[in-house]
Each structure stands twice: as structure tokens, then as C-alpha cells.
Write a protein that holds these residues in place. Structure first.
Motif, mmCIF file in Angstrom:
data_model
loop_
_atom_site.group_PDB
_atom_site.id
_atom_site.type_symbol
_atom_site.label_atom_id
_atom_site.label_comp_id
_atom_site.label_asym_id
_atom_site.label_seq_id
_atom_site.Cartn_x
_atom_site.Cartn_y
_atom_site.Cartn_z
ATOM 1 N N THR A 210 -60.898 -12.945 42.900
ATOM 2 C CA THR A 210 -61.138 -12.526 41.522
ATOM 3 C C THR A 210 -60.115 -11.457 41.172
ATOM 4 N N ALA A 211 -60.229 -10.949 39.958
ATOM 5 C CA ALA A 211 -59.243 -9.970 39.496
ATOM 6 C C ALA A 211 -59.264 -8.691 40.312
ATOM 7 N N ASN A 212 -60.443 -8.311 40.831
ATOM 8 C CA ASN A 212 -60.523 -7.015 41.519
ATOM 9 C C ASN A 212 -60.714 -7.128 43.026
ATOM 10 N N ARG A 213 -60.826 -8.352 43.558
ATOM 11 C CA ARG A 213 -61.050 -8.471 45.003
ATOM 12 C C ARG A 213 -60.663 -9.871 45.481
ATOM 13 N N VAL A 214 -60.147 -9.920 46.697
ATOM 14 C CA VAL A 214 -59.832 -11.188 47.343
ATOM 15 C C VAL A 214 -60.382 -11.121 48.761
ATOM 16 N N THR A 215 -61.111 -12.150 49.174
ATOM 17 C CA THR A 215 -61.667 -12.191 50.521
ATOM 18 C C THR A 215 -61.008 -13.324 51.296
ATOM 19 N N TYR A 216 -60.419 -12.985 52.435
ATOM 20 C CA TYR A 216 -59.647 -13.938 53.231
ATOM 21 C C TYR A 216 -60.437 -14.371 54.467
ATOM 22 N N ASP A 217 -60.072 -15.521 54.977
ATOM 23 C CA ASP A 217 -60.658 -16.068 56.196
ATOM 24 C C ASP A 217 -59.632 -15.937 57.316
ATOM 25 N N MET A 218 -59.991 -15.157 58.360
ATOM 26 C CA MET A 218 -59.094 -14.992 59.507
ATOM 27 C C MET A 218 -59.271 -16.102 60.538
ATOM 28 N N ASN A 219 -60.290 -16.957 60.330
ATOM 29 C CA ASN A 219 -60.529 -18.069 61.266
ATOM 30 C C ASN A 219 -60.640 -17.594 62.707
ATOM 31 N N ASN A 220 -61.283 -16.450 62.885
ATOM 32 C CA ASN A 220 -61.524 -15.847 64.196
ATOM 33 C C ASN A 220 -60.249 -15.483 64.941
ATOM 34 N N GLY A 221 -59.178 -15.307 64.200
ATOM 35 C CA GLY A 221 -57.934 -14.836 64.789
ATOM 36 C C GLY A 221 -57.672 -13.385 64.431
ATOM 37 N N THR A 222 -56.511 -12.887 64.824
ATOM 38 C CA THR A 222 -56.137 -11.500 64.542
ATOM 39 C C THR A 222 -54.791 -11.389 63.829
ATOM 40 N N ASP A 223 -54.229 -12.523 63.435
ATOM 41 C CA ASP A 223 -52.940 -12.548 62.735
ATOM 42 C C ASP A 223 -53.211 -12.554 61.229
ATOM 43 N N GLN A 239 -71.053 -13.553 51.281
ATOM 44 C CA GLN A 239 -71.820 -12.306 51.341
ATOM 45 C C GLN A 239 -70.892 -11.095 51.323
ATOM 46 N N THR A 240 -69.811 -11.153 52.092
ATOM 47 C CA THR A 240 -68.842 -10.057 52.104
ATOM 48 C C THR A 240 -68.238 -9.852 50.722
ATOM 49 N N HIS A 241 -67.839 -10.959 50.092
ATOM 50 C CA HIS A 241 -67.226 -10.903 48.767
ATOM 51 C C HIS A 241 -68.179 -10.251 47.761
ATOM 52 N N ASP A 242 -69.464 -10.613 47.833
ATOM 53 C CA ASP A 242 -70.457 -10.038 46.927
ATOM 54 C C ASP A 242 -70.728 -8.567 47.240
ATOM 55 N N SER A 243 -70.684 -8.211 48.517
ATOM 56 C CA SER A 243 -70.880 -6.803 48.880
ATOM 57 C C SER A 243 -69.783 -5.929 48.285
ATOM 58 N N VAL A 244 -68.548 -6.437 48.320
ATOM 59 C CA VAL A 244 -67.444 -5.707 47.688
ATOM 60 C C VAL A 244 -67.681 -5.608 46.183
ATOM 61 N N LYS A 245 -68.115 -6.711 45.572
ATOM 62 C CA LYS A 245 -68.382 -6.717 44.127
ATOM 63 C C LYS A 245 -69.402 -5.639 43.760
ATOM 64 N N HIS A 246 -70.511 -5.589 44.487
ATOM 65 C CA HIS A 246 -71.555 -4.610 44.177
ATOM 66 C C HIS A 246 -71.053 -3.177 44.363
ATOM 67 N N THR A 247 -70.255 -2.968 45.395
ATOM 68 C CA THR A 247 -69.730 -1.626 45.642
ATOM 69 C C THR A 247 -68.780 -1.195 44.537
ATOM 70 N N LEU A 248 -67.899 -2.091 44.116
ATOM 71 C CA LEU A 248 -66.981 -1.771 43.018
ATOM 72 C C LEU A 248 -67.749 -1.502 41.725
#
Length: 493
Positions: A210-223, A239-248
Motif C-alpha cells: 500500500t502507499a504507507n507499507r509494504v510487506t515482503y515474503d522472505m520464504n524462510n531465507g535470510t537474503d 496479520q503482520t501487514h495489518d499490525s503495521v496498519k493499526h500501528t501507523l
């Protein structure tokens, strides 16, 4: 504001005379200060100029033993008060942790200075060791170039550590992959002798776009370079994406702050980090939030209060910028927990878990078990909640998590009222409690206008007392004093 103000104290009025040719000596109520208030077209420029005028008038007492200052940031708050945050330098070299905040009231009168300046520094500011050499030494000390995931960053500064003054390189290193626990060691290398002076950990633990947040998938890696934008079909990423939304939303609607930096920064969050990684952290060097999935008996760390905690670290990075070691580091952790409780209060209501941190992911099958408890911090088995019992060793970055319980319990008592949860540590006072809204207003104001990188518990008490005095009446100030006294910081009210 980023203008350099390097000045000899006794000549600084000459500088102001150039800025303000109409001003004369300050000898009555209608001289320098009144003219600046009425003549300057820009509020921030006016506030900055007033700050330096006030410093000049009090130079013998406030600036003795200080070489140079430059303006880091100026804020004019909702009360009309101004707060000019200053960085100390010596011969143009920044002083690590050295700074001050000059406060003026709505009429421009001096309202005190939050003092974190280092006096009488004795340091040769010409390095004999080059930056590349210092970086190479720091890298060697943490496991070699093969352990790094990113290019090192270094800066030259003046450092006072354990009573000795040094010219040092502060080298930031990043070890974010290679199947190891993520780490961002900060190593201080003497710029003359090349020895390591000090080291501490730099990580502050703990299509979805979204305009104020982007949530990425690391696919259980570290790169991080291999991460892709997450999909809403992934329940934990959502859930993570929504948690950021509520905090913002809480930052915006309740604190009138646009994102963690106050300037609308997009929050970049990386979920599914590592293999069953039991943690989350704010990576300040890359301005990103990293979330582990947990594993075994531990749940996913993208729950609301953990996300709010980590973004709370991001807020402190842009405000007090606490040094993440010892008492300042403990206050950094407390600030993050305090913000997490405030967000939980607004998003989830006043259930029994507002003052518990991480109860939804730390043994989630038993909601009575949390990562930390603000109402009874020592119940987690490691946190201290009274200054007399504080941890004073070198582990845990000098006790940043262990000692966070002291300010956490202060905030709980100020919000909720009562006495210290341990009868053996009670002072005999009973705090009335002012509610979480007013308690957080006091903490947030103290954090943003009265606290510095080196603020410890004693100065945190002074900062919150001043913030309470700004916002409320004397009875609330007394509640602040009582709550700090109940956790062993300072004397009785």
C-alpha cells in the motif's frame, strides 16, 4: 535545520548581530528577545536564533568546557514551546552522545536546557589510522569479511568511554544471513592506536503493498534481496501487514505523527525471516522491520504489540535516539514497550493484556504467559523492576532488556495506580494513576523534546516531570514523582 553553528562562546553575539542587525544588548524586556519574536518571519528560524541567544546569555554556566554546537532539529510544539536539539562537536568532529535541547516557552523566554554535553574533552582530532584500516580491524574482530552481509559504514567521532577520551571510528557492521543469528555489531576503533575501545549490538530487537507499507515474503531465507512482495492469501503475512496498519493509524490519529519518522516514511516489513526464527527486530541501518515465524511452542511474531514495539524503536531512532547500551538502551526498550501498550489500548481495548507484551506469540496456547509484563516485570524471570535491583553487568548490551522493567513498571503505576507489585520493594506510597492516555502523553513529550541519546533513569525522571508540568497541573507532576520513587528512581516527592 542543518546549519552549522560552530562558535566561540564569547564571540557568538557577533554572529547574532549579523543575523539580526536591529538587535542590541539584552538589558530589558523589549530588547533582543522581544524583537526576535516580532521581527522573524519564520517560526523555526526564530526559535533557533532565540535558543542561541539564550545560550550566549548563559554561556559561563551552560557551555563551560564545550567547543562547538550545531543545530540538529528545531520543533515548535502544540503548546507554542520550542525545542532546539543540538549536536556537540570538537574541531568539527561529532561528539558521540554529546548534545543538548534548549527549550523556550510560547513567549520566547528560556525554559531550561536538557543537558547531555560532555565537558572538557581532551582529544587529538587528527587521526593517524585511516578509515579503511579501522574498518578492516573491526571486521577482523567480529569474524572476518565472510561473516558480513552488507558493506560496513564508518564515521569519525570523539568518544568518552569509561572516563577516557578517544578519537574513534564508529564502525557499523551487518551480519544478516549465512544461517546465523542476525546481528549488527557497532565497533569503536581507536583512530590513533587501532585497538577496539568498545562494542555493542546495534539491532533493536524485537501483492501486500500500500502507499504507507509494504510487506515482503522472505520464504524462510535470510537474503533480503531475494524477498518478494507478500500475498494476502498468506495469513501470517496478512496479520503482520495489518499490525503495521493499526500501528501507523495510532501514530497518525493519536500522536499526529506521519509514520515512524514523522515525515511519512513507507514501512518495509520482511516476514517469514529465517527458519523458525523466534524473534523480531527493527533494523535501523536499513530502516526495515523483520519478523520471524517462531517455532515449536512459539507463535508468529507479526502480532500487534510486537510490531508496535519494533516500530516504537523506529520512533525513538528519530527522536531521542538512545544509545542502545546500558540505561539509555533500557529506556529505548521501555519506550518501545510503552508504545506497544498504547497501541494495544487503542486497537484492542482495555482488556487484561494491554500491559503484557507478546502474549499472543509467546506460548500462545497460554495467554497468561507473555514475553514481558509491565504490571509485574520480574515475573518473566529476568527483568528488574526497581532501581536498587538493576542489572549492572555487560550481558544483554548492559542490561537493555533486563532493566527495561524499571521504566515499564513506572509507566504501569502512573497509568493504572497502586503500589510496586513486590511488597518487599514498596515505599509506602499509593499512586492514584492518571490513565494510559495521559501517562503516554507525558512519556511521548519527554521522549520527543526532553530526552537525549545518553539519557539514563535519573534524567528520564526529570524529563517526564518537566513534560507533566508542561501538559498538566501540579497534582499530575506529583503522580509522576511518586511512580518513579516507587520503582527506586530518585527521592520521595
Amino acid at each position: 535545520m542543518s546549519r552549522i553553528h560552530g562558535f566561540e562562546v564569547r564571540l557568538s553575539l557577533l554572529t547574532f548581530a549579523l543575523l539580526l542587525p536591529a538587535c542590541g544588548a539584552a538589558d530589558d524586556d523589549t530588547s533582543d528577545l522581544a524583537r526576535v519574536l516580532s521581527d522573524s518571519p519564520d517560526d523555526l528560524e526564530r526559535a533557533e536564533t532565540l535558543a542561541y541567544l539564550h545560550l550566549d546569555e548563559r554561556a559561563d554556566t551552560l557551555l563551560a568546557g564545550v567547543d562547538e554546537l550545531w543545530t540538529e532539529r528545531v520543533v515548535v510544539d502544540e503548546l507554542g514551546m520550542s525545542h532546539t536539539r543540538l549536536q556537540q562537536t570538537v574541531a568539527g568532529v561529532p561528539v558521540f552522545g554529546g548534545g543538548a535541547i534548549v527549550h523556550t516557552d510560547a513567549l520566547g523566554a528560556f525554559d531550561g536546557m536538557t543537558d547531555g554535553l560532555l565537558r572538557d574533552l581532551v582529544v587529538d582530532t587528527t587521526p593517524t589510522l585511516g578509515e579503511r584500516e579501522a574498518v578492516a580491524l573491526a571486521v577482523q574482530n567480529v569474524g572476518g569479511w565472510g561473516s558480513l552481509s552488507d558493506e560496513p559504514r564508518a564515521e569519525l567521532l570523539a568518544l568518552r568511554h569509561e572516563g577516557r577520551d578517544h578519537l574513534a571510528y564508529r564502525v557499523e557492521l551487518r551480519q544478516m544471513g549465512h544461517a546465523r543469528e542476525p546481528s549488527a555489531p557497532v565497533v569503536f576503533v581507536d583512530a590513533h592506536g587501532g585497538e577496539e575501545i568498545w562494542r555493542h549490538e546495534g539491532l533493536e530487537h524485537y501483492a501486500l503493498s500500500t502507499a504507507n507499507r509494504v510487506t515482503y515474503d522472505m520464504n524462510n531465507g535470510t537474503d533480503f534481496g531475494a524477498a518478494v512482495v507478500g500475498d494476502s492469501s498468506d495469513a501470517t503475512l496478512l496479520q503482520t501487514h495489518d499490525s503495521v496498519k493499526h500501528t501507523l493509524a495510532v501514530l497518525s490519529k493519536k500522536l499526529y505523527r506521519s509514520s515512524y519518522d514523522g515525515a511519512g516514511a513507507v514501512v518495509h516489513t520482511y516476514g517469514h525471516y529465517g527458519n523458525a526464527y523466534v524473534n523480531a527486530f527493527w533494523d535501523s541501518g536499513a530502516s526495515r522491520l523483520v519478523i520471524g515465524d517462531g517455532g515449536g511452542q512459539f507463535g508468529h511474531f507479526g502480532v500487534l504489540d510486537i510490531v508496535a514495539h519494533e516500530l516504537g524503536h523506529a520512533v525513538t531512532d528519530h527522536e531521542s535516539n538512545f544509545t542502545y547500551y546500558g540505561e539509555p538502551g533500557a529506556l529505548d526498550e521501555s519506550s518501545a514497550d510503552i508504545f506497544a501498550a498504547f497501541v494495544s489500548h487503542h486497537v484492542q481495548g482495555d482488556g487484561g493484556w494491554v500491559f503484557d507484551i507478546g502474549e499472543d506469540c509467546w506460548l500462545p496456547l497460554d495467554p497468561s504467559v507473555a514475553l514481558r509484563y509491565m504490571s509485574r516485570p520480574s515475573d518473566d524471570g529476568s527483568s528488574r523492576d526497581h532501581y536498587s535491583t538493576r542489572y549492572q553487568g555487560a550481558a544483554d548490551n548492559g542490561g537493555v532488556h533486563f532493566n527495561s522493567g524499571i521504566a515499564n513498571h513506572f509507566f504501569y503505576l502512573l497509568s493504572h495506580g497502586g503500589q510496586h507489585h513486590d511488597p518487599a520493594l514498596r515505599s509506602g506510597l499509593v499512586i492514584d494513576g492518571i490513565g494510559i492516555e495521559d501517562a503516554h502523553a507525558i512519556w511521548y513529550r519527554a521522549l520527543t523534546v526532553y530526552m537525549l541519546p545518553g539519557t539514563g533513569f535519573t534524567k528520564a525522571r526529570l524529563a517526564t516531570e518537566k513534560a507533566a508540568d508542561d501538559l498538566f497541573d501540579a497534582s499530575v507532576v506529583e503522580q509522576v514523582e511518586e511512580a518513579w520513587y516507587e520503582v527506586g528512581v530518585g527521592g520521595p516527592p
